[in-house]
Design a protein around this motif. Structure first.
Motif, PDB file in Angstrom:
ATOM      1  N   GLY A  81      -9.974   9.037  23.624  1.00 26.68           N
ATOM      2  CA  GLY A  81      -8.569   9.206  23.975  1.00 26.68           C
ATOM      3  C   GLY A  81      -8.013   7.985  24.678  1.00 26.68           C
ATOM      4  N   LYS A  82      -7.017   8.211  25.518  1.00 22.08           N
ATOM      5  CA  LYS A  82      -6.397   7.121  26.262  1.00 22.08           C
ATOM      6  C   LYS A  82      -7.395   6.501  27.239  1.00 22.08           C
ATOM      7  N   ILE A  83      -7.384   5.194  27.353  1.00 21.07           N
ATOM      8  CA  ILE A  83      -8.213   4.527  28.353  1.00 21.07           C
ATOM      9  C   ILE A  83      -7.518   4.660  29.696  1.00 21.07           C
ATOM     10  N   GLY A  84      -8.201   5.273  30.656  1.00 21.48           N
ATOM     11  CA  GLY A  84      -7.580   5.483  31.951  1.00 21.48           C
ATOM     12  C   GLY A  84      -8.413   6.349  32.870  1.00 21.48           C
ATOM     13  N   THR A  85      -7.800   6.734  33.973  1.00 23.30           N
ATOM     14  CA  THR A  85      -8.435   7.562  35.000  1.00 23.30           C
ATOM     15  C   THR A  85      -7.425   8.608  35.448  1.00 23.30           C
ATOM     16  N   THR A  86      -7.869   9.848  35.627  1.00 18.02           N
ATOM     17  CA  THR A  86      -6.937  10.906  36.007  1.00 18.02           C
ATOM     18  C   THR A  86      -7.607  11.961  36.878  1.00 18.02           C
ATOM     19  N   VAL A  87      -6.803  12.601  37.719  1.00 18.74           N
ATOM     20  CA  VAL A  87      -7.280  13.648  38.631  1.00 18.74           C
ATOM     21  C   VAL A  87      -6.629  14.969  38.261  1.00 18.74           C
TER      22      VAL A  87
ATOM     23  N   MET B   6     -17.582   3.099  24.662  1.00 15.49           N
ATOM     24  CA  MET B   6     -16.786   3.239  25.891  1.00 15.49           C
ATOM     25  C   MET B   6     -17.435   4.287  26.793  1.00 15.49           C
ATOM     26  N   LYS B   7     -17.741   3.879  28.021  1.00 12.71           N
ATOM     27  CA  LYS B   7     -18.361   4.794  28.967  1.00 12.71           C
ATOM     28  C   LYS B   7     -17.349   5.803  29.488  1.00 12.71           C
ATOM     29  N   GLY B   8     -17.868   6.977  29.876  1.00 13.18           N
ATOM     30  CA  GLY B   8     -17.030   7.998  30.478  1.00 13.18           C
ATOM     31  C   GLY B   8     -17.759   8.627  31.645  1.00 13.18           C
ATOM     32  N   ILE B   9     -17.000   9.089  32.637  1.00 14.29           N
ATOM     33  CA  ILE B   9     -17.620   9.691  33.817  1.00 14.29           C
ATOM     34  C   ILE B   9     -16.712  10.779  34.382  1.00 14.29           C
ATOM     35  N   LEU B  10     -17.338  11.800  34.941  1.00  9.94           N
ATOM     36  CA  LEU B  10     -16.633  12.880  35.618  1.00  9.94           C
ATOM     37  C   LEU B  10     -17.210  12.990  37.024  1.00  9.94           C
ATOM     38  N   TYR B  11     -16.322  12.925  38.008  1.00 11.16           N
ATOM     39  CA  TYR B  11     -16.752  13.001  39.417  1.00 11.16           C
ATOM     40  C   TYR B  11     -16.054  14.188  40.079  1.00 11.16           C
ATOM     41  N   LEU B  12     -16.837  15.127  40.600  1.00 12.25           N
ATOM     42  CA  LEU B  12     -16.301  16.307  41.258  1.00 12.25           C
ATOM     43  C   LEU B  12     -16.114  16.092  42.751  1.00 12.25           C
ATOM     44  N   GLU B  13     -15.201  16.849  43.340  1.00 11.98           N
ATOM     45  CA  GLU B  13     -14.916  16.702  44.764  1.00 11.98           C
ATOM     46  C   GLU B  13     -16.128  17.004  45.645  1.00 11.98           C
ATOM     47  N   ASP B  14     -17.112  17.749  45.108  1.00 18.33           N
ATOM     48  CA  ASP B  14     -18.323  18.023  45.894  1.00 18.33           C
ATOM     49  C   ASP B  14     -19.367  16.923  45.757  1.00 18.33           C
ATOM     50  N   GLY B  15     -19.027  15.843  45.030  1.00 20.98           N
ATOM     51  CA  GLY B  15     -19.928  14.712  44.887  1.00 20.98           C
ATOM     52  C   GLY B  15     -20.776  14.719  43.623  1.00 20.98           C
TER      53      GLY B  15
ATOM     54  N   LYS C  76     -12.433   7.122  46.071  1.00 19.50           N
ATOM     55  CA  LYS C  76     -11.147   6.725  46.625  1.00 19.50           C
ATOM     56  C   LYS C  76     -10.005   7.323  45.803  1.00 19.50           C
ATOM     57  N   TYR C  77     -10.168   7.310  44.492  1.00 13.78           N
ATOM     58  CA  TYR C  77      -9.132   7.816  43.589  1.00 13.78           C
ATOM     59  C   TYR C  77      -8.889   9.302  43.806  1.00 13.78           C
ATOM     60  N   ILE C  78      -9.973  10.067  43.947  1.00 15.43           N
ATOM     61  CA  ILE C  78      -9.824  11.512  44.097  1.00 15.43           C
ATOM     62  C   ILE C  78      -9.231  11.879  45.453  1.00 15.43           C
ATOM     63  N   LYS C  79      -9.492  11.067  46.471  1.00 24.69           N
ATOM     64  CA  LYS C  79      -8.936  11.324  47.801  1.00 24.69           C
ATOM     65  C   LYS C  79      -7.448  10.979  47.871  1.00 24.69           C
TER      66      LYS C  79
ATOM     67  N   LEU D 127     -12.634  23.385  40.603  1.00 21.52           N
ATOM     68  CA  LEU D 127     -12.811  22.243  41.488  1.00 21.52           C
ATOM     69  C   LEU D 127     -11.882  21.091  41.114  1.00 21.52           C
ATOM     70  N   LYS D 128     -11.506  20.329  42.111  1.00 17.63           N
ATOM     71  CA  LYS D 128     -10.759  19.093  41.879  1.00 17.63           C
ATOM     72  C   LYS D 128     -11.741  18.052  41.347  1.00 17.63           C
ATOM     73  N   CYS D 129     -11.310  17.298  40.351  1.00 15.44           N
ATOM     74  CA  CYS D 129     -12.206  16.278  39.810  1.00 15.44           C
ATOM     75  C   CYS D 129     -11.403  15.078  39.312  1.00 15.44           C
ATOM     76  N   VAL D 130     -12.119  14.005  39.071  1.00 19.17           N
ATOM     77  CA  VAL D 130     -11.534  12.821  38.456  1.00 19.17           C
ATOM     78  C   VAL D 130     -12.379  12.484  37.243  1.00 19.17           C
TER      79      VAL D 130
END
Length: 356
Positions: A19-25, A1-10, A142-145, A126-129
């Motif tokens: 863990g749970k399969i999903g997306t969160t901010v 299962m792939k995972g990714i972290l995206y920060l508000e600065d790009g 889009k999700y983080i915005k 920092l805010k992240c997703v």
């Protein structure tokens, strides 16, 4: 299962999911503790945040029911370098992966947590997703915005009703802003008769219980959001002995007319040095906070600074010059972390006895 972290600065960090399969901010923060991941995850003070552990291996001694600091995980997500699927400990009942699945929390691992920590230290929290749903970068942007960070988590994480824990010792009213179980255990150690009050409880409700002392708990978020709590504490000042920890320390400062401010990246971990100015001793402490008390603002309100942080000089403790009131920014109860400063519970109980 792939995972990714995206920060508000790009900035993008790619890894694997658990863990749970999903997306969160959430607000991305780091904790420097080498052990205690279960207590950290279940500490209500992390509500709304995504926790990065600087220690590289997480889950190696498993999970058990006894180590939870609350009923669930209030953190939004968990980011680690490596996870263990084969824990080794006689108390282990579960894996970290299953714990996150059971409690509905998204996790990402095989991430460069050292790089993340250095970035937070440089740029601030920092805010992240984070996601393990294999979303595109455009979808993450889009999700983080579209998902804003909340401010007042204290209304959600604490008790919703008054709880009485009988004891033969001093009667203590606990204002619950998101209390950890080990604080209650420490008060029970003194056989205190404990009444835990929900966030927003009035001065009249608390006084009706006829407490001999008041304890202000830890909790998540911005202390200035706790408007009801601040107003209640204002009325309690001068009426009873008061002891505050972490969020309780900050709320006490605001109730006295002082000020608090958001730190660049806060203090989170079990290895923070604190100097006690009154005993001329240094202690290693457990900490978890993103806000601090403005020392000058409380000194103008008859408060004496008793403890300072040995790394950055921030206020770690204070006491009133005339009233039986004191507080600390760190966690004397540990869990996880050292119990070097547990003497502060002795101080609180002794103050109550002196005032009776």
């Amino acid at each position: 299962m792939k995972g990714i972290l995206y920060l508000e600065d790009g900035t993008i960090y790619k890894g694997k999911g658990f863990g749970k399969i999903g997306t969160t901010v959430g607000e991305l923060v780091f904790n420097t503790s080498m052990t205690g991941y279960q207590e950290i995850l279940t500490d209500p003070s992390y509500a709304g945040q995504i926790i990065t552990m600087t220690y590289p291996l997480i889950g190696n001694y498993g999970i058990n029911k006894e180590e939870n600091e609350s009923s669930k995980i209030f953190a939004k997500g968990f980011v680690v370098k490596s996870i263990s699927d084969n824990p080794s400990n006689y108390l282990s009942e579960n894996t970290i992966d299953n714990m996150l699945k059971d409690m509905g929390v998204v996790g990402v691992y095989d991430i460069d947590t050292r790089s993340i920590t250095k970035k937070i230290r440089k740029s601030g929290a920092l805010k992240c997703v984070i996601s393990n749903e294999d979303l595109s970068i455009d979808e993450l942007k889009k999700y983080i915005k579209e998902n804003e960070l909340k401010g007042d988590w204290m209304k959600e994480v604490g008790t919703k009703e008054i709880i009485h824990i009988p004891g033969k010792g001093e009667r203590v009213a606990v204002l619950d802003f998101g209390i950890k179980r080990n604080i209650i255990r420490n008060l029970k150690h003194y056989d205190c008769d404990i009444t835990i009050f929900p966030y927003g409880s009035s001065y009249e409700e608390i006084i009706e219980a006829k407490p001999a002392g008041v304890f202000l708990s830890n909790g998540p978020g911005n202390p200035k959001e706790a408007v009801e709590g601040i107003e209640t504490v204002k009325k309690l000042v001068g009426k009873l002995p008061i002891f505050g920890i972490c969020m309780g320390h900050q709320i006490l400062a605001l109730a006295l007319g002082g000020d608090t401010y958001k730190m660049k990246f806060g203090h989170r971990g079990g290895n923070h040095g604190v100097y006690d100015k009154e005993t001329d001793k240094a202690y290693i402490t457990a900490q978890n906070h993103g806000y601090a008390v403005d020392g000058k603002s409380v000194e103008e309100k008859d408060m004496i600074i008793t403890h300072v942080n040995l790394n950055d000089g921030t206020v770690e403790g204070m006491r009133h010059s005339k009233l039986p009131i004191f507080s600390v920014q760190f966690h004397p109860e540990g869990a996880p972390g050292p119990g070097d400063s547990a003497y502060l519970f002795d101080k609180f109980i002794n103050q109550i006895k002196e005032e009776m």
